[in-house]
Enzyme design. Structure first.
Site, mmCIF file in Angstrom:
data_model
loop_
_atom_site.group_PDB
_atom_site.id
_atom_site.type_symbol
_atom_site.label_atom_id
_atom_site.label_comp_id
_atom_site.label_asym_id
_atom_site.label_seq_id
_atom_site.Cartn_x
_atom_site.Cartn_y
_atom_site.Cartn_z
ATOM 1 N N ALA A 227 0.862 -1.181 0.000
ATOM 2 C CA ALA A 227 0.000 0.000 0.000
ATOM 3 C C ALA A 227 0.898 1.230 0.000
ATOM 4 O O ALA A 227 2.059 1.167 0.408
ATOM 5 C CB ALA A 227 -0.883 -0.022 1.234
ATOM 6 N N GLY B 224 0.366 -4.959 0.805
ATOM 7 C CA GLY B 224 -0.870 -4.951 0.015
ATOM 8 C C GLY B 224 -0.675 -5.532 -1.382
ATOM 9 O O GLY B 224 -1.612 -6.066 -1.975
ATOM 10 N N GLU C 97 -0.986 -9.107 -0.928
ATOM 11 C CA GLU C 97 -2.415 -9.403 -0.695
ATOM 12 C C GLU C 97 -3.210 -9.369 -1.998
ATOM 13 O O GLU C 97 -4.118 -10.178 -2.199
ATOM 14 C CB GLU C 97 -2.989 -8.411 0.327
ATOM 15 C CG GLU C 97 -2.523 -8.748 1.741
ATOM 16 C CD GLU C 97 -2.760 -7.667 2.759
ATOM 17 O OE1 GLU C 97 -2.563 -6.476 2.412
ATOM 18 O OE2 GLU C 97 -3.129 -7.989 3.896
ATOM 19 N N GLU D 104 4.919 -5.085 6.929
ATOM 20 C CA GLU D 104 4.136 -4.109 7.695
ATOM 21 C C GLU D 104 4.615 -3.948 9.130
ATOM 22 O O GLU D 104 4.576 -2.856 9.695
ATOM 23 C CB GLU D 104 2.652 -4.507 7.728
ATOM 24 C CG GLU D 104 1.901 -4.213 6.452
ATOM 25 C CD GLU D 104 1.904 -5.382 5.476
ATOM 26 O OE1 GLU D 104 2.835 -6.220 5.549
ATOM 27 O OE2 GLU D 104 0.994 -5.457 4.638
HETATM 28 N N1 CO8 Z 1 4.599 3.159 -0.642
HETATM 29 C C1 CO8 Z 1 5.032 4.334 -1.172
HETATM 30 N N2 CO8 Z 1 6.182 4.447 -1.888
HETATM 31 C C2 CO8 Z 1 6.910 3.342 -2.096
HETATM 32 C C3 CO8 Z 1 6.515 2.098 -1.577
HETATM 33 C C4 CO8 Z 1 5.303 2.033 -0.832
HETATM 34 N N3 CO8 Z 1 4.816 0.868 -0.327
HETATM 35 N N4 CO8 Z 1 7.439 1.171 -1.935
HETATM 36 C C5 CO8 Z 1 8.369 1.835 -2.642
HETATM 37 N N5 CO8 Z 1 8.061 3.139 -2.743
HETATM 38 C C6 CO8 Z 1 8.811 4.193 -3.446
HETATM 39 C C7 CO8 Z 1 10.048 4.616 -2.684
HETATM 40 O O1 CO8 Z 1 9.718 5.568 -1.695
HETATM 41 C C8 CO8 Z 1 10.903 5.191 -3.787
HETATM 42 O O2 CO8 Z 1 10.424 6.478 -4.109
HETATM 43 P P1 CO8 Z 1 11.498 7.694 -4.409
HETATM 44 O O3 CO8 Z 1 12.212 7.231 -5.654
HETATM 45 O O4 CO8 Z 1 10.631 8.873 -4.617
HETATM 46 O O5 CO8 Z 1 12.391 7.739 -3.219
HETATM 47 C C9 CO8 Z 1 10.569 4.312 -4.991
HETATM 48 O O6 CO8 Z 1 9.323 3.663 -4.663
HETATM 49 C C10 CO8 Z 1 11.585 3.225 -5.238
HETATM 50 O O7 CO8 Z 1 11.776 2.505 -4.036
HETATM 51 P P2 CO8 Z 1 13.216 2.299 -3.340
HETATM 52 O O8 CO8 Z 1 14.138 3.403 -3.711
HETATM 53 O O9 CO8 Z 1 12.979 2.072 -1.883
HETATM 54 O O10 CO8 Z 1 13.667 0.962 -4.089
HETATM 55 P P3 CO8 Z 1 14.643 -0.162 -3.522
HETATM 56 O O11 CO8 Z 1 14.901 -1.069 -4.676
HETATM 57 O O12 CO8 Z 1 15.798 0.424 -2.810
HETATM 58 O O13 CO8 Z 1 13.769 -0.951 -2.417
HETATM 59 C C11 CO8 Z 1 11.793 -2.027 -1.571
HETATM 60 C C12 CO8 Z 1 12.638 -1.679 -2.819
HETATM 61 C C13 CO8 Z 1 12.587 -2.999 -0.677
HETATM 62 C C14 CO8 Z 1 10.526 -2.703 -2.079
HETATM 63 C C15 CO8 Z 1 11.466 -0.741 -0.780
HETATM 64 O O14 CO8 Z 1 10.949 0.218 -1.690
HETATM 65 C C16 CO8 Z 1 10.477 -0.932 0.318
HETATM 66 O O15 CO8 Z 1 10.821 -1.442 1.371
HETATM 67 N N6 CO8 Z 1 9.230 -0.502 0.079
HETATM 68 C C17 CO8 Z 1 8.178 -0.555 1.081
HETATM 69 C C18 CO8 Z 1 7.639 -1.973 1.240
HETATM 70 C C19 CO8 Z 1 6.597 -2.012 2.317
HETATM 71 O O16 CO8 Z 1 6.828 -1.717 3.477
HETATM 72 N N7 CO8 Z 1 5.358 -2.442 1.944
HETATM 73 C C20 CO8 Z 1 4.251 -2.557 2.868
HETATM 74 C C21 CO8 Z 1 3.476 -1.293 2.896
HETATM 75 S S1 CO8 Z 1 2.191 -1.320 4.130
HETATM 76 C C22 CO8 Z 1 0.945 -2.232 3.423
HETATM 77 O O17 CO8 Z 1 1.053 -2.704 2.343
HETATM 78 C C23 CO8 Z 1 -0.287 -2.382 4.259
HETATM 79 C C24 CO8 Z 1 -1.354 -3.160 3.501
HETATM 80 C C25 CO8 Z 1 -2.682 -2.770 4.013
HETATM 81 C C26 CO8 Z 1 -3.787 -3.033 3.033
HETATM 82 C C27 CO8 Z 1 -3.697 -2.391 1.674
HETATM 83 C C28 CO8 Z 1 -4.613 -1.219 1.478
HETATM 84 C C29 CO8 Z 1 -4.431 -0.546 0.102
#
Ligand code: CO8
Length: 256
Positions: free
Chosen positions: A64, A107, A110, A130
């Protein structure tokens, strides 16, 4: 006009491609609305038999949208009711295949788990990070994963928030097939075409009966299976399938 997805079809297969690559297909609420609306549109479209959901080479979806969730409170969430739209995915009766390259996290995982079959690249990464954000899965993750791999393994993965490889997910029965990254789309479309050649009424009745098996007692589930078995005999495809077998020719299924 969709902002966050691309849509196309190939023969009987309708494809929804998540298209927010700059944030690894992070799912904001509008994007989820668009995805589900398109699934419903394919469900109504008589020329579509099978649905495929895919991302791009770096990510199916990395969860998400964290920025969008940052300032939520219990009350804003209660009023927004963001999961009501997710529940609609479970009402889709056509087969849905997920083609996963790269990250399927939170998400995003999911969303894949809401699909019926998951085909993944050998370097795909699945997980629920999460916990590291101080929250937990909210769109069914704890339930889907526990049903697939059992309580202990599900707790271990969701507590630690670590990613599992495609082969680990496969070995726990969480996904269906693992292929080389460049073959994910080809394999998914091949499987979709294989399903599209089978009788849609049977696929639909089988999907319902198998889904019921997860949520009900054996006795109740068997009743649904029996009702659907009888219902299949009202289709022209049942006559066609059985006649074709006896006449030693390939069947042609029309979906009625
Ligand atoms: N939300 C917003 N932005 C994101 C997300 C995210 N989940 N994932 C990645 N991005 C963005 C980064 O902020 C980055 O943006 P910018 O270039 O502007 O800095 C861009 O995508 C590229 O990401 P990274 O530079 O971090 O890329 P890496 O290759 O270094 O890392 C990862 C990749 C490991 C996937 C890393 O991006 C990461 O950890 N992302 C977050 C993963 C996460 O925590 N997901 C869970 C989110 S919570 C959730 O899903 C709750 C579900 C609830 C139900 C759903 C309702 C809709």
């Amino acid at each position: 006009m969709s902002k966050f997805i691309q849509v196309f079809s190939e023969d009987d297969v309708g494809v929804v491609q998540l298209n927010r690559p700059e944030v690894l297909n992070a799912l904001n609420r509008e994007m989820v609305e668009e995805i589900v609306a398109q699934l419903e549109s394919f469900e109504r479209n008589e020329s579509i038999r099978i649905i495929v959901v895919k991302g791009n080479h770096r990510a199916f979806a990395a969860g998400a949208d964290i920025e969008e969730m940052l300032e939520e409170t219990p009350l804003t969430l209660e009023l927004l009711n963001p999961f009501a739209v997710w529940d609609k995915i479970s009402l889709i009766k056509k087969p849905i295949l997920a083609a996963v390259n790269g990250f399927a996290l939170g998400g995003g995982f999911e969303l894949a788990l809401h699909c019926d079959l998951i085909i993944a690249a050998e370097d795909a990464k699945f997980g629920f990070p999460e916990v590291k954000l101080g929250v937990m899965p909210g769109a069914g993750g704890t339930q889907f994963l526990t049903k697939a791999m059992g309580r202990r393994k599900a707790l271990e993965w969701i507590w630690l928030g670590e990613s599992m490889s495609a082969n680990e997910a496969l070995s726990h029965g969480v996904i269906n097939r693992v292929v080389a990254p460049e073959l994910v789309e080809e394999e998914t479309m091949r499987l979709a075409q294989q399903l599209a050649a089978l009788p849609p009424v049977s696929l639909r009745l089988i999907k319902e009966a198998v889904h019921v098996a997860e949520d009900t007692s054996l006795q109740e589930g068997k009743q649904v299976e029996r009702k659907n078995f009888y219902l299949a005999f009202s289709s022209a495809d049942q006559k066609e399938g059985m006649h074709a077998f006896l006449e030693k020719r390939p069947p042609t299924f029309k979906g009625v």
